[in-house]
Design an enzyme around this catalytic site. Structure first.
Site, PDB file in Angstrom:
ATOM      1  N   LYS A  22      42.147  47.991  45.299  1.00  0.00           N
ATOM      2  CA  LYS A  22      42.452  47.146  44.122  1.00  0.00           C
ATOM      3  C   LYS A  22      41.044  46.739  43.662  1.00  0.00           C
ATOM      4  CE  LYS A  22      43.825  42.491  42.726  1.00  0.00           C
ATOM      5  NZ  LYS A  22      44.632  41.420  43.029  1.00  0.00           N
TER       6      LYS A  22
ATOM      7  N   LYS B 178      45.177  49.907  42.026  1.00  0.00           N
ATOM      8  CA  LYS B 178      45.268  48.940  40.628  1.00  0.00           C
ATOM      9  C   LYS B 178      43.709  48.633  40.149  1.00  0.00           C
ATOM     10  CE  LYS B 178      46.333  44.012  40.040  1.00  0.00           C
ATOM     11  NZ  LYS B 178      46.699  42.894  40.756  1.00  0.00           N
TER      12      LYS B 178
HETATM   13  C1  PBG Z   1      45.976  38.276  42.414  1.00  0.00           C
HETATM   14  C2  PBG Z   1      46.550  39.336  41.350  1.00  0.00           C
HETATM   15  C3  PBG Z   1      46.093  39.756  40.253  1.00  0.00           C
HETATM   16  C4  PBG Z   1      46.840  40.751  39.562  1.00  0.00           C
HETATM   17  C5  PBG Z   1      47.929  40.856  40.626  1.00  0.00           C
HETATM   18  N1  PBG Z   1      47.558  39.963  41.659  1.00  0.00           N
HETATM   19  C6  PBG Z   1      44.905  39.212  39.476  1.00  0.00           C
HETATM   20  C7  PBG Z   1      43.606  39.250  40.049  1.00  0.00           C
HETATM   21  O1  PBG Z   1      43.391  39.689  41.097  1.00  0.00           O
HETATM   22  O2  PBG Z   1      42.754  38.308  39.543  1.00  0.00           O
HETATM   23  C8  PBG Z   1      46.798  41.312  38.221  1.00  0.00           C
HETATM   24  C9  PBG Z   1      47.962  41.915  37.784  1.00  0.00           C
HETATM   25  C10 PBG Z   1      47.711  42.314  36.150  1.00  0.00           C
HETATM   26  O3  PBG Z   1      46.470  42.209  35.349  1.00  0.00           O
HETATM   27  O4  PBG Z   1      48.652  42.535  35.677  1.00  0.00           O
HETATM   28  N2  PBG Z   1      46.091  38.384  43.568  1.00  0.00           N
END
Ligand code: PBG
Length: 368
Positions: free
Chosen positions: A238, A291
């Protein structure tokens, strides 16, 4: 001389369906004895890749990547209240749902052949604190939503997000102390959160926090508590991405200070993604995730070649918003770009795709 072709080059330009091809081939050959062989000027071309693109039926037959509703995981935003549905301005077409309306939305996804949803909560400010205490309240919004969903749509797989940010007064995925995000103290809270979600009936818990060692601790705790069949979908690679902006609008969860770069990955790194997935698999992840998806197709591809564990990709909010915004301007064909985008993610190697387009794409694939 090359092997004679069945269809001559000029027929390939005018015909579209296999039936029309056959008809034209027949009539052409009765007019011209040479129609089945290449003319002398093009005889040197042995390979003609266009042969396989000649008609829709042929293109379908040789297609390497086929999307289906079974590939999609539909992320849904849930909030307190009744009969409430709030639009998210930066994610046109996506809403936050109160529990009763969430059930309706989940059923309509199920009816379109979507097999799984991922839940994210909008938590009122007064329930937020630095330690994300509300995240492991067994009567909290997510456990109640999971129980209601399991009752109303039992065949739908429920994936719950494990991270503190929606519950954090600091808007971070971990506990903050002196401007630092504490790792091990946060993991202890994440474990409690995952246990509450498993108890409520979640099929998969999905740690999206990027703390070190959380997958192993969650796996151990789930097993000890008897939840041996609750899986872990790990957000393994991520990245610290600017593409999450609209999601943070949806949950009002943007960091109150700084950014997430001390825990989420640097966009410039690929080998490090392999290290992260290896660790998560060793710690017990059932599915690993990359991601965002689009700016990281190379990562999806590398990881797929590296592991036999199923690979998920998250087509995140900013990627969704860009397509929606351009389509609203009339600058792109939304449906075509949506399918092309999802196909690219699957082609790169994703076995499943979290996407806000899930319902639209499923409907389109079914000709609805
Ligand atoms: C946070 C989380 C995020 C997303 C999913 N879980 C945002 C972040 O890490 O700030 C983002 C998903 C998206 O942008 O569609 N744990």
């Amino acid at each position: 001389m090359p092997t004679p072709t069945v269809f001559s080059p000029d027929q390939s330009i005018v015909t579209t369906t296999p039936v029309a091809d056959a008809t034209l081939a027949d009539s052409a050959s009765s007019n011209s004895a040479s129609s089945n062989s290449a003319s002398s000027s093009s005889a040197s071309l042995l390979h003609r890749p266009r042969r396989l693109r000649k008609s829709a039926g042929l293109r379908r037959m040789v297609r390497e990547t086929v999307l289906s509703a079974a590939d999609f995981i539909y992320p849904l935003f849930v909030m307190e209240g009744e009969g409430r549905k709030e639009a998210i301005p930066s994610m046109p077409g996506c809403d936050r749902y109160s529990l009763d309306l969430l059930l309706e939305e989940a059923k309509s996804a199920r009816d379109l052949g979507i097999g799984a949803i991922a839940l994210f909560p909008l938590i009122p400010d007064e329930q937020k604190d630095n330690a994300g205490t509300e995240s492991y309240n067994s009567e909290g919004l997510i456990p109640r939503a999971v129980r209601a969903l399991k009752e109303a749509v039992p065949e739908l797989l429920i994936i719950t997000d494990v991270a503190l940010d929606p519950y954090s007064s600091e808007g971070h995925d971990g506990i903050v102390k002196n401007g630092q995000i504490l790792n091990d103290e946060t993991v202890a809270v994440l474990v409690k959160q995952a246990l509450v979600q498993a108890e409520a009936g979640a099929n998969f818990v999905a740690p999206s926090d990027m703390m070190d060692g959380r997958v192993g601790e969650i796996r151990k705790a789930l097993d000890l508590a008897g939840w041996i069949n609750v899986g872990i979908l790990a957000y393994s690679a991520k990245y610290a991405s600017a593409y999450y902006g609209p999601f943070r609008d949806a949950l009002e969860s943007a960091p109150k200070f700084g950014d997430k770069k001390t825990y989420q990955m640097d966009a410039a790194n690929a080998r490090e993604a392999i290290k992260e997935i290896e660790l998560d698999i060793t710690e017990g992840a059932d599915i690993i995730m990359v991601k965002p998806a689009l700016a990281y197709l190379d990562i999806i591809c590398r990881i797929k070649q590296h592991t036999n564990v199923p690979v998920a990709a998250y087509n995140v909010s900013g990627e969704y918003a860009m397509i929606k915004a351009a389509a609203q301007q009339g600058w792109i064909d939304e449906k075509a770009v949506m399918l092309e985008t999802l196909t690219s993610i699957k082609r790169a190697g994703a076995d499943m795709i979290l996407t806000y387009f899930a319902k639209d794409a499923a409907a389109l694939l079914q000709g609805k």
